[in-house]
Design a protein around this motif. Structure first.
Motif, PDB file in Angstrom:
ATOM      1  N   ASN A  17      40.377  27.903  31.044  1.00 46.63           N
ATOM      2  CA  ASN A  17      41.065  26.606  31.158  1.00 46.63           C
ATOM      3  C   ASN A  17      42.520  26.659  30.718  1.00 46.63           C
ATOM      4  O   ASN A  17      42.952  25.956  29.810  1.00 46.63           O
ATOM      5  CB  ASN A  17      40.327  25.537  30.340  1.00 46.63           C
ATOM      6  CG  ASN A  17      38.928  25.302  30.864  1.00 46.63           C
ATOM      7  OD1 ASN A  17      38.673  25.483  32.049  1.00 46.63           O
ATOM      8  ND2 ASN A  17      38.022  24.910  29.996  1.00 46.63           N
ATOM      9  N   GLN A  18      43.289  27.489  31.383  1.00 45.96           N
ATOM     10  CA  GLN A  18      44.687  27.635  30.996  1.00 45.96           C
ATOM     11  C   GLN A  18      45.626  26.634  31.667  1.00 45.96           C
ATOM     12  O   GLN A  18      46.825  26.688  31.484  1.00 45.96           O
ATOM     13  CB  GLN A  18      45.159  29.063  31.275  1.00 45.96           C
ATOM     14  CG  GLN A  18      44.606  30.061  30.284  1.00 45.96           C
ATOM     15  CD  GLN A  18      44.989  29.753  28.855  1.00 45.96           C
ATOM     16  OE1 GLN A  18      46.156  29.716  28.504  1.00 45.96           O
ATOM     17  NE2 GLN A  18      43.998  29.488  28.021  1.00 45.96           N
ATOM     18  N   ASN A  19      45.063  25.715  32.442  1.00 51.04           N
ATOM     19  CA  ASN A  19      45.855  24.615  33.001  1.00 51.04           C
ATOM     20  C   ASN A  19      47.048  25.087  33.815  1.00 51.04           C
ATOM     21  O   ASN A  19      48.170  24.626  33.633  1.00 51.04           O
ATOM     22  CB  ASN A  19      46.330  23.663  31.894  1.00 51.04           C
ATOM     23  CG  ASN A  19      45.179  22.932  31.234  1.00 51.04           C
ATOM     24  OD1 ASN A  19      44.264  22.471  31.909  1.00 51.04           O
ATOM     25  ND2 ASN A  19      45.209  22.842  29.920  1.00 51.04           N
ATOM     26  N   TYR A  20      46.809  26.032  34.701  1.00 52.81           N
ATOM     27  CA  TYR A  20      47.864  26.425  35.625  1.00 52.81           C
ATOM     28  C   TYR A  20      48.100  25.291  36.610  1.00 52.81           C
ATOM     29  O   TYR A  20      47.176  24.744  37.189  1.00 52.81           O
ATOM     30  CB  TYR A  20      47.457  27.683  36.389  1.00 52.81           C
ATOM     31  CG  TYR A  20      47.871  28.961  35.708  1.00 52.81           C
ATOM     32  CD1 TYR A  20      49.206  29.341  35.678  1.00 52.81           C
ATOM     33  CD2 TYR A  20      46.939  29.783  35.095  1.00 52.81           C
ATOM     34  CE1 TYR A  20      49.598  30.507  35.058  1.00 52.81           C
ATOM     35  CE2 TYR A  20      47.314  30.956  34.483  1.00 52.81           C
ATOM     36  CZ  TYR A  20      48.654  31.319  34.467  1.00 52.81           C
ATOM     37  OH  TYR A  20      49.035  32.478  33.854  1.00 52.81           O
ATOM     38  N   THR A  21      49.354  24.952  36.808  1.00 52.03           N
ATOM     39  CA  THR A  21      49.713  23.898  37.756  1.00 52.03           C
ATOM     40  C   THR A  21      50.936  24.318  38.541  1.00 52.03           C
ATOM     41  O   THR A  21      51.740  25.119  38.079  1.00 52.03           O
ATOM     42  CB  THR A  21      50.024  22.568  37.034  1.00 52.03           C
ATOM     43  OG1 THR A  21      51.088  22.783  36.087  1.00 52.03           O
ATOM     44  CG2 THR A  21      48.792  22.049  36.315  1.00 52.03           C
TER      45      THR A  21
END
Length: 253
Positions: free
Chosen positions: A178-182
């Motif tokens: 869950n590294q929240n790449y966006t």
């Protein structure tokens, strides 16, 4: 396999956020002959996306929904279709039952070396978007890059000499979900979570100036290289912490 204009378009950003499993059936396509801006054939088809990060080069493959749905383009005009032919494909994503077509990529075909005359048929059963970048990018697209618990990320610190701190107990590696790449604008993605590396090696880390990012999904035991980000060189004393607050990857392939 035809040559192609290897430039990812808007559909790739969408797949990056949702994963290929989030792709909804339906696509619009056009076939153009050389030198023309008006398609000689247009239509639509159910399609499927397959991510192949282990392929060399890594690729996303576009196929019809079934073997009976091969795209057939028959020249029914009195003139010829001049090579090379250009095939454009735009996936449709359903948002509240409203199709949203997004540009994908243009494929350039050279068939038998001859123009297609009346009655000749061009059949397309697969088209692949290949990438000159690292296979971890295709793996990330396949799984969906935003807060997906199926994905594990491995970040490893390194120095300008090319050495990486592979000792887990030394704190030079972080493995996380869950590294929240966006997406962060055209051609880039960013990571919003801080990365905290604590030196527990018993000695100073010297000349740290890069972090390697690798990706693995739940169904694969292989780590795929995504990118290596560099920064100004720093020394990290024993028991000190190196914190990376923002990490950007250039996705211009």
């Amino acid at each position: 396999m035809p040559s192609q204009n290897n430039k990812p378009a808007g559909a790739l950003d969408r797949l990056l956020n949702e994963g290929t499993a989030g792709f909804d059936a339906g696509a619009a396509y056009d076939l153009y002959e050389n030198g023309s801006n008006t398609p000689v054939k247009s239509g639509g088809s159910d399609t499927a996306i397959t991510a192949e990060p282990a392929n060399n080069p890594p690729r996303l493959t576009i196929t019809p929904g079934s073997s009976s749905d091969d795209l057939e383009f028959t020249n029914e005009s009195t003139g010829t279709w001049n090579e090379p032919l250009y095939f454009t494909w735009s996936p449709a994503f359903l948002i509240s039952n409203i199709p949203q077509e997004l540009e994908w990529v243009t494929f350039k075909f050279s068939t038998s070396g001859e123009d297609l005359g009346k009655g000749d048929t061009l059949i397309i059963n697969r088209a692949s978007q290949t990438f000159s970048g690292h296979p971890g990018f295709v793996s990330l697209v396949n799984q969906g890059g935003t807060s997906n618990s199926n994905i594990k990320y491995r970040f490893t610190l390194g120095s300008g000499s090319g050495d990486y701190l592979s000792d887990l107990s030394g704190g030079g590696i972080i493995i996380a979900n869950n590294q929240n790449y966006t997406t962060a604008g055209s051609g880039y993605i960013s990571i919003s979570d801080n990365l905290r590396f604590t030196n527990q090696s018993g000695s100073k880390w010297s000349g740290i100036d890069r972090v390697k990012c690798e990706i693995r999904d739940s169904g694969d035991n292989n780590w795929y290289l995504f990118d290596v980000a560099t920064f100004s060189s720093v020394d990290v004393p024993d028991l000190a912490e190196l914190r990376i607050t923002s990490l950007y990857h250039d996705l211009t392939y």
